[in-house]
Design a protein around this motif. Structure first.
Motif, PDB file in Angstrom:
ATOM      1  N   ALA A   1       3.794  -0.667   4.475  1.00 29.14           N
ATOM      2  CA  ALA A   1       3.159   0.477   3.821  1.00 29.14           C
ATOM      3  C   ALA A   1       4.211   1.553   3.552  1.00 29.14           C
ATOM      4  O   ALA A   1       5.150   1.737   4.331  1.00 29.14           O
TER       5      ALA A   1
ATOM      6  N   LEU B   1      -6.782  -2.788   4.075  1.00 34.06           N
ATOM      7  CA  LEU B   1      -6.273  -3.140   2.743  1.00 34.06           C
ATOM      8  C   LEU B   1      -5.206  -4.233   2.824  1.00 34.06           C
ATOM      9  O   LEU B   1      -5.174  -5.132   1.981  1.00 34.06           O
ATOM     10  N   GLN B   2      -4.355  -4.159   3.809  1.00 33.16           N
ATOM     11  CA  GLN B   2      -3.320  -5.185   3.945  1.00 33.16           C
ATOM     12  C   GLN B   2      -3.933  -6.535   4.302  1.00 33.16           C
ATOM     13  O   GLN B   2      -3.490  -7.557   3.810  1.00 33.16           O
TER      14      GLN B   2
ATOM     15  N   ALA C   1      -2.341  -1.088  -3.762  1.00 37.24           N
ATOM     16  CA  ALA C   1      -3.358  -0.101  -3.381  1.00 37.24           C
ATOM     17  C   ALA C   1      -2.723   1.259  -3.164  1.00 37.24           C
ATOM     18  O   ALA C   1      -1.583   1.372  -2.712  1.00 37.24           O
TER      19      ALA C   1
ATOM     20  N   VAL D   1      -5.381   1.372   5.829  1.00 33.71           N
ATOM     21  CA  VAL D   1      -4.188   0.597   5.446  1.00 33.71           C
ATOM     22  C   VAL D   1      -4.253  -0.798   6.066  1.00 33.71           C
ATOM     23  O   VAL D   1      -3.979  -1.797   5.386  1.00 33.71           O
TER      24      VAL D   1
ATOM     25  N   VAL E   1       0.836  -1.188   0.000  1.00 36.21           N
ATOM     26  CA  VAL E   1       0.000   0.000   0.000  1.00 36.21           C
ATOM     27  C   VAL E   1       0.877   1.245   0.000  1.00 36.21           C
ATOM     28  O   VAL E   1       1.809   1.353   0.801  1.00 36.21           O
TER      29      VAL E   1
END
Length: 162
Positions: free
Chosen positions: A39, A155-156, A60, A152, A8
């Motif tokens: 990230a 998304l991870q 992402a 985040v 991300v």
């Protein structure tokens, strides 16, 4: 897009010398040291063509930018570009001719956009040069950072289960 990503990218856009346009750099400062190691945090002043290169290879993109839409200053909008387009009545101000909306459209056309793009827009009031963040936008910095940290993590988690 089926390209494998490398995590991300959190991209905070803005110019701290242009009033509420400094929301992005302020949120980036609030995020420093608080994102997972996988990230990547980047701050850019608004050169969308250079930013498109930053995006390549990421699964992402979580992008934070100030916006002017005539709404309530300090209000935070979350826009998932898989579900909706950037609002037409919201201007993402850039000191360059090429703004966020145009950059995303170009990246998608060139197949350089990450498969997942989430935009956080903080509504601003004053974008004059030489001014600092307005009170409502300054108050939105910490909540915006918290929302991005949660985004985040989500998304991870989704990437690891994909």
């Amino acid at each position: 897009m089926s390209r494998a990503g490398r995590g991300v990218l959190v991209l905070c856009i803005g110019n701290p010398d242009r009033g509420d346009d400094g929301a992005g750099p302020a949120v980036a400062k609030a995020l420093e040291g608080r994102l997972p190691p996988e990230a990547t945090l980047a701050v850019r002043s608004g050169d969308m063509l250079a930013m498109i290169e930053d995006w390549e290879g990421f699964y992402a993109l979580v992008c934070l930018d100030a916006a002017s839409g005539g709404g309530e200053p300090g209000r935070i909008h979350r826009i998932d570009l898989a579900e909706e387009d950037l609002p037409g009545d919201m201007a993402f101000l850039s000191s360059h001719a090429f703004g966020l909306g145009e950059g995303i459209a170009l990246a998608r056309t060139l197949d350089l956009a990450p498969p997942v793009i989430i935009v956080y827009a903080v509504e601003g009031r004053c974008f004059d040069g030489g001014t600092s963040l307005s009170e409502p936008v300054a108050a939105a910095v910490a909540p915006a950072a918290e929302r991005i940290i949660a985004e985040v993590a989500r998304l991870q988690e989704a990437e690891h289960h994909a």
